[in-house]
Design an enzyme around this catalytic site. Structure first.
Site, PDB file in Angstrom:
ATOM      1  N   GLU A  98       5.303  -2.026   8.382  1.00  0.00           N
ATOM      2  CA  GLU A  98       3.832  -1.778   8.771  1.00  0.00           C
ATOM      3  C   GLU A  98       3.090  -2.929   8.284  1.00  0.00           C
ATOM      4  OE1 GLU A  98       0.164   1.407   8.715  1.00  0.00           O
ATOM      5  OE2 GLU A  98       1.921   2.041   8.461  1.00  0.00           O
TER       6      GLU A  98
ATOM      7  N   SER B  40      -6.301   7.637   4.869  1.00  0.00           N
ATOM      8  CA  SER B  40      -6.692   8.041   3.530  1.00  0.00           C
ATOM      9  C   SER B  40      -7.652   9.065   3.028  1.00  0.00           C
ATOM     10  CB  SER B  40      -6.640   6.527   2.538  1.00  0.00           C
ATOM     11  OG  SER B  40      -7.812   5.797   2.992  1.00  0.00           O
TER      12      SER B  40
ATOM     13  N   GLN C 294       0.576  -1.250   0.135  1.00  0.00           N
ATOM     14  CA  GLN C 294       0.031   0.140   0.086  1.00  0.00           C
ATOM     15  C   GLN C 294       0.825   1.502  -0.111  1.00  0.00           C
ATOM     16  OE1 GLN C 294      -3.999  -0.152   1.607  1.00  0.00           O
ATOM     17  NE2 GLN C 294      -3.207   0.966   3.401  1.00  0.00           N
TER      18      GLN C 294
ATOM     19  N   ASP D 101       4.362   0.249   4.076  1.00  0.00           N
ATOM     20  CA  ASP D 101       3.220  -0.244   4.852  1.00  0.00           C
ATOM     21  C   ASP D 101       2.567  -1.298   3.698  1.00  0.00           C
ATOM     22  OD1 ASP D 101       0.647  -0.792   5.623  1.00  0.00           O
ATOM     23  OD2 ASP D 101      -0.118   1.272   5.495  1.00  0.00           O
TER      24      ASP D 101
ATOM     25  N   LYS E 207      -4.126   5.739  15.150  1.00  0.00           N
ATOM     26  CA  LYS E 207      -5.340   6.547  14.350  1.00  0.00           C
ATOM     27  C   LYS E 207      -6.307   6.806  15.273  1.00  0.00           C
ATOM     28  CE  LYS E 207      -3.934   4.171   9.877  1.00  0.00           C
ATOM     29  NZ  LYS E 207      -4.547   3.140   8.928  1.00  0.00           N
TER      30      LYS E 207
ATOM     31  N   LYS F  55       2.774   9.728  10.319  1.00  0.00           N
ATOM     32  CA  LYS F  55       2.455   9.328   8.916  1.00  0.00           C
ATOM     33  C   LYS F  55       1.294  10.262   8.399  1.00  0.00           C
ATOM     34  CE  LYS F  55       1.738   5.532   7.068  1.00  0.00           C
ATOM     35  NZ  LYS F  55       1.069   4.097   7.144  1.00  0.00           N
TER      36      LYS F  55
ATOM     37  N   GLU G  48      -3.248   9.370  -0.894  1.00  0.00           N
ATOM     38  CA  GLU G  48      -2.469  10.201   0.092  1.00  0.00           C
ATOM     39  C   GLU G  48      -1.332  10.974  -0.295  1.00  0.00           C
ATOM     40  OE1 GLU G  48      -1.038   7.200   2.935  1.00  0.00           O
ATOM     41  OE2 GLU G  48      -3.057   6.778   3.561  1.00  0.00           O
TER      42      GLU G  48
ATOM     43  N   ASP H  83      -0.911  -1.816  12.748  1.00  0.00           N
ATOM     44  CA  ASP H  83      -2.151  -1.037  12.380  1.00  0.00           C
ATOM     45  C   ASP H  83      -3.425  -1.927  12.365  1.00  0.00           C
ATOM     46  OD1 ASP H  83      -3.901   0.885  11.612  1.00  0.00           O
ATOM     47  OD2 ASP H  83      -2.889   0.730   9.419  1.00  0.00           O
TER      48      ASP H  83
END
Length: 427
Positions: free
Chosen positions: A285, A367, A163, A242, A337, A388, A205, A312
């Protein structure tokens, strides 16, 4: 006392053109706080529930009018009159009011919007910037940015299964210089892609989303860009990945469809280990799927001494899951997050638990973002050391970088940029 006298929720749009929740909180003094919540594309199955309307006649079912209604009715009734400075009590009130384990009744998006807006109002009332309000006098450390320059997976429409591929300016002397280095590499990469006839369209992103023959080819493009910009890969600018491996894990195997590979956890670990040996990768990640704890243990044991192994989808900013991971020796870092858990108090608890265990905490955007820059202040307030928040394009990403530049200026001579020391989980 900073009594809450009015709360207004509304439906606004995020960076993908999808609805999200914004909230205004008014205090007795006339001070107002405003906050808007983000939304993810690749989401962990155990994240707090984002309430969507499901009405296909509006925004393809993604409307948030029910979440907004919850703010303007039930939540408003419960929190009017409360002291905005009592963040933990306010958040507990919201959690108790919802009454579910996953915030599925009121919606984590509704609850987080209120939690954030109340904090902003309280900070404004106190006359302090948000990072200082949260973090006190000890909040002096800027985060090292992990800049997502190549997007794949759920964030892009290309051949890459992973990703994000990120540059990490570990050798910069300050945050301002780190941002400059990142921007210069970003523009060098754009020129390289353009000269090769590869698309320079950007993903969700702000990173490029090229169709290239392999993940290694994408890594090599980034290394070329670092060199072209005049920096030394590894020494000055490291790399991070990631994988978002849950997105390509099926029937017990990891399917890299872009490369025609179907790998066991052992084979996939071997592949990542080979990349780490060959390239200056210091952070991976979601290298394994969220449910593949055996795979996570394998990856952590193999690479965890030299590479930051970030959970994550694995941990979803949840202290119960993080505690289990710490006990089992899974990963050595957590991605934070705020909308995965749904209140600021629970977010801070996860960061604190990680630090006590020697894990790093990486503050992260989603995102689907907005112009809200709260996570920039959280990164400094908690001395997290890493953030990030996307690439060097799209104003929804730049809002966070620009806020961090302002904070660094505000801190002046006491500002600290930790560089490689932010990766204190590595030996």
């Amino acid at each position: 006392m900073s009594a809450i006298v009015d709360i207004v929720g509304r439906e606004v749009l995020d960076s993908r053109g999808n609805p999200t929740v914004e909230c205004d909180v008014l205090l007795e003094s006339g001070v107002m706080g405003r906050a808007a919540v983000p939304s993810g594309a690749s989401t962990g199955s155990r994240e707090a529930i984002e309430l969507r309307d499901g009405d296909k006649s509006r925004y393809l079912g993604k409307g948030v009018l029910n979440a907004v209604k919850n703010i303007n009715t039930e939540i408003s009734e419960a929190v009017l009159g409360l002291d905005a400075a009592e963040q933990s009590f306010l958040d507990k009130t919201l959690i108790d009011l919802d009454g579910t384990d996953n915030k599925g009744r009121l919606g984590a998006n509704a609850m987080l919007a209120v939690s954030m807006a109340v904090a902003r109002a309280a900070a404004e009332e106190s006359g302090l910037p948000l990072y200082r309000y949260f973090g006190g006098m000890g909040a002096v450390q800027l985060p090292v940015p992990m800049m997502n320059v190549i997007n794949g997976g759920a964030h892009a429409n290309n051949s890459l299964d992973l990703q994000e591929m990120m540059i990490i300016p570990v050798g910069a002397p300050s945050f301002r210089e780190a941002v400059r280095w990142g921007a210069e590499v970003f523009h060098a990469l754009k020129k390289i892609l353009h000269d090769k006839g590869i698309s320079t369209a950007v993903g969700d992103e702000g990173g490029f989303a090229p169709s290239v023959e392999s993940h290694e080819a994408a890594i090599q493009l980034i290394l070329q860009a670092i060199d072209k910009a005049g920096y030394r890969a590894g020494e000055q600018i490291a790399l991070g990945l990631d994988c978002a491996a849950s997105e390509f894990y099926k029937d017990g195997k990891y399917h890299l469809e872009g490369e025609g590979l179907s790998l066991t956890a052992q084979e996939w670990t071997d592949m990542m280990a080979a990349w780490v040996d060959k390239y200056p990768i210091i952070s991976i990640e979601d290298g394994m799927a969220e449910g593949d704890w055996d795979g996570w243990k394998l990856l952590t044991d193999r690479l965890g001494k030299n590479v930051q192994i970030v959970g994550d989808d694995l941990f979803v900013t949840n202290t119960k899951i993080l505690k289990e991971g710490i006990e089992k020796g899974i990963a050595n870092s957590i991605l934070i997050k705020i909308n995965q858990i749904g209140t600021l108090s629970e977010t801070f608890a996860a960061i604190e638990m990680a630090k006590r265990a020697g894990y790093t905490a990486v503050i992260s955007h989603r995102s689907g973002e907005t112009e809200d820059s709260t996570i920039a202040d959280i990164a400094v307030a908690t001395n997290a050391g890493q953030i990030k928040t996307g690439s060097m394009s799209r104003s929804d990403r730049m809002a966070k970088y620009n806020q961090l530049l302002r904070i660094e200026e505000d801190l002046g001579d006491v500002a600290v940029y930790p560089g490689r020391a932010a990766f204190y989980n590595l030996r």
